[in-house]
Scaffold this motif. Structure first.
Motif, PDB file in Angstrom:
ATOM      1  N   LEU A 133       0.822   5.489   1.681  1.00 18.95           N
ATOM      2  CA  LEU A 133      -0.488   5.152   1.987  1.00 18.95           C
ATOM      3  C   LEU A 133       0.001   4.515   3.612  1.00 18.95           C
ATOM      4  O   LEU A 133       0.827   4.014   4.195  1.00 18.95           O
ATOM      5  CB  LEU A 133      -1.046   3.890   1.308  1.00 18.95           C
ATOM      6  CG  LEU A 133      -1.431   3.874  -0.076  1.00 18.95           C
ATOM      7  CD1 LEU A 133      -1.979   2.694  -0.532  1.00 18.95           C
ATOM      8  CD2 LEU A 133      -2.395   4.830  -0.129  1.00 18.95           C
ATOM      9  N   PRO A 134      -1.340   4.972   4.446  1.00 22.89           N
ATOM     10  CA  PRO A 134      -1.101   4.682   5.996  1.00 22.89           C
ATOM     11  C   PRO A 134      -1.107   3.088   6.062  1.00 22.89           C
ATOM     12  O   PRO A 134      -1.625   2.257   5.424  1.00 22.89           O
ATOM     13  CB  PRO A 134      -2.106   5.253   6.555  1.00 22.89           C
ATOM     14  CG  PRO A 134      -3.216   5.472   5.615  1.00 22.89           C
ATOM     15  CD  PRO A 134      -2.260   5.641   4.342  1.00 22.89           C
ATOM     16  N   ASP A 135      -0.293   2.691   6.975  1.00 18.24           N
ATOM     17  CA  ASP A 135      -0.424   1.269   7.630  1.00 18.24           C
ATOM     18  C   ASP A 135      -1.774   0.959   8.313  1.00 18.24           C
ATOM     19  O   ASP A 135      -2.186   1.847   9.072  1.00 18.24           O
ATOM     20  CB  ASP A 135       0.760   0.888   8.419  1.00 18.24           C
ATOM     21  CG  ASP A 135       1.811   0.513   7.603  1.00 18.24           C
ATOM     22  OD1 ASP A 135       2.086   0.226   6.257  1.00 18.24           O
ATOM     23  OD2 ASP A 135       3.213   1.025   8.228  1.00 18.24           O
ATOM     24  N   VAL A 136      -2.537  -0.073   8.086  1.00 15.61           N
ATOM     25  CA  VAL A 136      -3.697  -0.091   8.754  1.00 15.61           C
ATOM     26  C   VAL A 136      -3.439  -1.578   9.596  1.00 15.61           C
ATOM     27  O   VAL A 136      -2.986  -2.539   9.013  1.00 15.61           O
ATOM     28  CB  VAL A 136      -4.711  -0.393   7.806  1.00 15.61           C
ATOM     29  CG1 VAL A 136      -6.014  -0.983   8.801  1.00 15.61           C
ATOM     30  CG2 VAL A 136      -4.930   0.913   7.134  1.00 15.61           C
ATOM     31  N   GLU A 149     -13.841  -6.398   5.029  1.00 12.50           N
ATOM     32  CA  GLU A 149     -13.382  -5.154   4.457  1.00 12.50           C
ATOM     33  C   GLU A 149     -11.841  -5.379   4.139  1.00 12.50           C
ATOM     34  O   GLU A 149     -11.058  -6.111   4.553  1.00 12.50           O
ATOM     35  CB  GLU A 149     -13.383  -4.401   5.545  1.00 12.50           C
ATOM     36  CG  GLU A 149     -12.718  -2.773   5.023  1.00 12.50           C
ATOM     37  CD  GLU A 149     -12.980  -1.833   6.151  1.00 12.50           C
ATOM     38  OE1 GLU A 149     -12.802  -0.546   5.931  1.00 12.50           O
ATOM     39  OE2 GLU A 149     -13.056  -2.117   7.409  1.00 12.50           O
ATOM     40  N   ASN A 150     -11.628  -4.865   2.925  1.00 10.89           N
ATOM     41  CA  ASN A 150     -10.380  -5.241   2.081  1.00 10.89           C
ATOM     42  C   ASN A 150      -9.424  -4.151   2.613  1.00 10.89           C
ATOM     43  O   ASN A 150      -9.663  -2.968   2.881  1.00 10.89           O
ATOM     44  CB  ASN A 150     -10.359  -4.986   0.854  1.00 10.89           C
ATOM     45  CG  ASN A 150      -9.101  -5.116   0.071  1.00 10.89           C
ATOM     46  OD1 ASN A 150      -8.107  -4.596   0.191  1.00 10.89           O
ATOM     47  ND2 ASN A 150      -9.061  -6.703  -0.552  1.00 10.89           N
ATOM     48  N   LEU A 168      -6.468   3.245   0.975  1.00  8.00           N
ATOM     49  CA  LEU A 168      -6.733   4.183   0.244  1.00  8.00           C
ATOM     50  C   LEU A 168      -7.613   5.032   0.752  1.00  8.00           C
ATOM     51  O   LEU A 168      -7.639   6.375   0.521  1.00  8.00           O
ATOM     52  CB  LEU A 168      -6.892   3.509  -1.145  1.00  8.00           C
ATOM     53  CG  LEU A 168      -7.328   4.747  -2.359  1.00  8.00           C
ATOM     54  CD1 LEU A 168      -5.901   5.589  -2.581  1.00  8.00           C
ATOM     55  CD2 LEU A 168      -7.781   3.937  -3.621  1.00  8.00           C
ATOM     56  N   SER A 169      -8.934   4.618   1.271  1.00  8.74           N
ATOM     57  CA  SER A 169      -9.773   5.424   1.935  1.00  8.74           C
ATOM     58  C   SER A 169      -9.324   6.381   2.856  1.00  8.74           C
ATOM     59  O   SER A 169      -9.597   7.583   2.951  1.00  8.74           O
ATOM     60  CB  SER A 169     -10.979   4.731   2.426  1.00  8.74           C
ATOM     61  OG  SER A 169     -11.807   5.496   2.885  1.00  8.74           O
ATOM     62  N   VAL A 170      -8.437   6.092   3.967  1.00  8.09           N
ATOM     63  CA  VAL A 170      -7.856   6.723   4.742  1.00  8.09           C
ATOM     64  C   VAL A 170      -7.059   7.857   4.230  1.00  8.09           C
ATOM     65  O   VAL A 170      -7.015   9.022   4.531  1.00  8.09           O
ATOM     66  CB  VAL A 170      -7.003   5.988   5.876  1.00  8.09           C
ATOM     67  CG1 VAL A 170      -6.299   6.732   6.853  1.00  8.09           C
ATOM     68  CG2 VAL A 170      -7.930   5.143   6.497  1.00  8.09           C
ATOM     69  N   ALA A 171      -6.244   7.363   3.322  1.00  8.91           N
ATOM     70  CA  ALA A 171      -5.371   8.470   2.751  1.00  8.91           C
ATOM     71  C   ALA A 171      -6.003   9.577   1.940  1.00  8.91           C
ATOM     72  O   ALA A 171      -5.712  10.913   2.304  1.00  8.91           O
ATOM     73  CB  ALA A 171      -4.309   7.950   1.893  1.00  8.91           C
ATOM     74  N   LEU A 209      -5.669  -1.922  -5.720  1.00  8.05           N
ATOM     75  CA  LEU A 209      -5.579  -0.536  -5.259  1.00  8.05           C
ATOM     76  C   LEU A 209      -5.902   0.344  -6.509  1.00  8.05           C
ATOM     77  O   LEU A 209      -6.528   1.153  -6.425  1.00  8.05           O
ATOM     78  CB  LEU A 209      -4.110  -0.261  -4.884  1.00  8.05           C
ATOM     79  CG  LEU A 209      -4.030  -0.188  -3.216  1.00  8.05           C
ATOM     80  CD1 LEU A 209      -2.372  -0.070  -3.109  1.00  8.05           C
ATOM     81  CD2 LEU A 209      -4.835   0.596  -2.519  1.00  8.05           C
ATOM     82  N   SER A 210      -5.367  -0.075  -7.635  1.00  6.95           N
ATOM     83  CA  SER A 210      -5.650   0.323  -9.093  1.00  6.95           C
ATOM     84  C   SER A 210      -7.328   0.413  -9.304  1.00  6.95           C
ATOM     85  O   SER A 210      -7.629   1.561  -9.637  1.00  6.95           O
ATOM     86  CB  SER A 210      -4.695  -0.141  -9.953  1.00  6.95           C
ATOM     87  OG  SER A 210      -4.842   0.577 -11.459  1.00  6.95           O
ATOM     88  N   GLN A 211      -7.655  -0.657  -9.080  1.00  6.88           N
ATOM     89  CA  GLN A 211      -9.032  -0.746  -9.422  1.00  6.88           C
ATOM     90  C   GLN A 211     -10.055   0.160  -8.614  1.00  6.88           C
ATOM     91  O   GLN A 211     -10.868   0.818  -9.215  1.00  6.88           O
ATOM     92  CB  GLN A 211      -9.648  -2.206  -8.957  1.00  6.88           C
ATOM     93  CG  GLN A 211     -10.930  -2.568  -9.684  1.00  6.88           C
ATOM     94  CD  GLN A 211     -11.221  -4.239  -9.244  1.00  6.88           C
ATOM     95  OE1 GLN A 211     -10.346  -4.788  -8.780  1.00  6.88           O
ATOM     96  NE2 GLN A 211     -12.603  -4.113  -9.699  1.00  6.88           N
ATOM     97  N   VAL A 212      -9.619   0.200  -7.232  1.00  4.56           N
ATOM     98  CA  VAL A 212     -10.368   1.194  -6.429  1.00  4.56           C
ATOM     99  C   VAL A 212     -10.244   2.669  -6.914  1.00  4.56           C
ATOM    100  O   VAL A 212     -11.184   3.588  -6.840  1.00  4.56           O
ATOM    101  CB  VAL A 212     -10.073   0.987  -5.134  1.00  4.56           C
ATOM    102  CG1 VAL A 212     -10.840   2.042  -4.093  1.00  4.56           C
ATOM    103  CG2 VAL A 212     -10.391  -0.477  -4.362  1.00  4.56           C
ATOM    104  N   ALA A 213      -8.857   2.926  -7.250  1.00  2.43           N
ATOM    105  CA  ALA A 213      -8.698   4.396  -7.556  1.00  2.43           C
ATOM    106  C   ALA A 213      -9.386   4.706  -8.749  1.00  2.43           C
ATOM    107  O   ALA A 213      -9.960   5.914  -8.667  1.00  2.43           O
ATOM    108  CB  ALA A 213      -7.084   4.473  -7.792  1.00  2.43           C
ATOM    109  N   HIS A 214      -9.443   3.741  -9.772  1.00  2.00           N
ATOM    110  CA  HIS A 214     -10.296   4.215 -10.800  1.00  2.00           C
ATOM    111  C   HIS A 214     -11.325   4.746 -10.587  1.00  2.00           C
ATOM    112  O   HIS A 214     -12.273   5.237 -11.222  1.00  2.00           O
ATOM    113  CB  HIS A 214     -10.424   3.264 -11.881  1.00  2.00           C
ATOM    114  CG  HIS A 214      -8.727   3.271 -12.712  1.00  2.00           C
ATOM    115  ND1 HIS A 214      -7.604   2.671 -12.149  1.00  2.00           N
ATOM    116  CD2 HIS A 214      -8.608   3.279 -13.891  1.00  2.00           C
ATOM    117  CE1 HIS A 214      -6.939   2.930 -13.074  1.00  2.00           C
ATOM    118  NE2 HIS A 214      -7.239   3.286 -14.166  1.00  2.00           N
ATOM    119  N   SER A 215     -12.125   3.831  -9.604  1.00  2.11           N
ATOM    120  CA  SER A 215     -13.654   4.252  -9.449  1.00  2.11           C
ATOM    121  C   SER A 215     -13.699   5.562  -8.566  1.00  2.11           C
ATOM    122  O   SER A 215     -14.662   6.310  -8.235  1.00  2.11           O
ATOM    123  CB  SER A 215     -14.330   3.123  -8.474  1.00  2.11           C
ATOM    124  OG  SER A 215     -13.661   2.977  -7.211  1.00  2.11           O
TER     125      SER A 215
END
Length: 269
Positions: free
Chosen positions: A72-75, A84-85, A91-94, A116-122
């Motif tokens: 995952l890229p650093d932000v 914004e989280n 994750l969105s950038v990757a 991260l896991s929660q967002v990935a599941h969506s």
């Protein structure tokens, strides 16, 4: 758009990284462009698997198909919009950077509940949940009565998947295909194994997932990790004759890929 495969549950030791690497490598060997992400920022088992593979292939002077892994890229937190989280953004950038060059993106989630896991599941078009053949792991999906027969209600992970499905529906995305993979199966037809099978079948109808065949417990999976290899690579690295266990494991992988019914995938391994 790339088809996103998320491999996740909230319990460690279920074989998520092994499943992720084998799925990603199998798809690459069939000619698909595959990206891979590891959201376990502490252990990074899939990341280490990919690094082991790159090192081994370089040392041996080999070129074998495989996924294109990235961290995952650093932000810079200062660049985020108010509210914004940072994990959402990483994750969105990757995913955005991977999508133009990927037919599939395989995301390996940590064995715990994280943002991260929660967002990935969506984001999942296909959600693969490996589950050890044990009521200890079954508790991840649902609460069950003392007799191991009556389902009392969904557990926290199932509720999280339900919330992810709701988010996708609100965004107008196609429904997630949730697949539960019975993993690390034993060879004996024990009473507990039959109870697990019946309980999963009842729960599948109740909360909406498919049950697909997984992998039996085999030493070969642990042996392949240090070199970053999969079952499909053995002949390419000099194993001229596979033993019966390896042949059976390759067949299990083929059956899993067929059962997933991924778009545009014809299993020809």
């Amino acid at each position: 758009m790339a088809h996103i495969i998320v491999v996740g549950n909230e319990k460690g030791g279920a074989g998520k990284s092994t499943v992720s690497m084998h799925l990603a490598t199998a798809l690459a060997r069939m000619g698909h462009r595959v990206g891979a992400l590891d959201l376990d920022l502490r252990q990074k088992s899939l990341g280490r698997y990919a690094a082991n593979r790159a090192k081994f292939l370089e040392t041996e002077g080999l070129e074998l198909p495989g996924p294109r892994y990235r961290d995952l890229p650093d932000v810079d937190a200062a660049s985020l919009a108010p509210g914004e989280n940072v994990f959402d953004h990483r994750l969105s950038v990757a995913v955005t950077e991977m999508e133009p060059d990927a037919d599939f993106i395989v995301i390996d989630c940590p064995g715990s509940h994280t943002r991260l896991s929660q967002v990935a599941h969506s984001l999942a078009d296909t959600l693969v949940t490996p589950l050890n053949d044990s009521f200890v792991d079954f508790d991840l999906l649902a609460r069950i009565d003392n007799d191991g027969e009556r389902i009392l209600g969904p557990s926290v992970y199932s509720e999280m998947v339900w919330n992810a499905r709701q988010l996708r529906a609100q965004a107008g995305l196609r429904p997630v295909d949730w697949v539960v993979l019975r993993n690390r199966l034993g060879a004996q037809a024990m009473v507990n194994k039959l109870k697990m099978e019946r309980a999963l079948e009842r729960l599948a109808k109740r909360i909406g997932f498919r049950i697909v065949p997984g992998f039996h417990e085999r030493v070969v999976f642990r042996e392949l990790f240090p070199r970053g290899l999969t079952l499909l690579d053995l002949k390419d690295v000099g194993v001229k004759q596979l033993n019966l266990s390896n042949i059976a494991a390759r067949q299990e992988l083929r059956e899993l890929l067929r059962a997933l019914q991924l778009p545009g995938v014809t299993v020809d391994l």
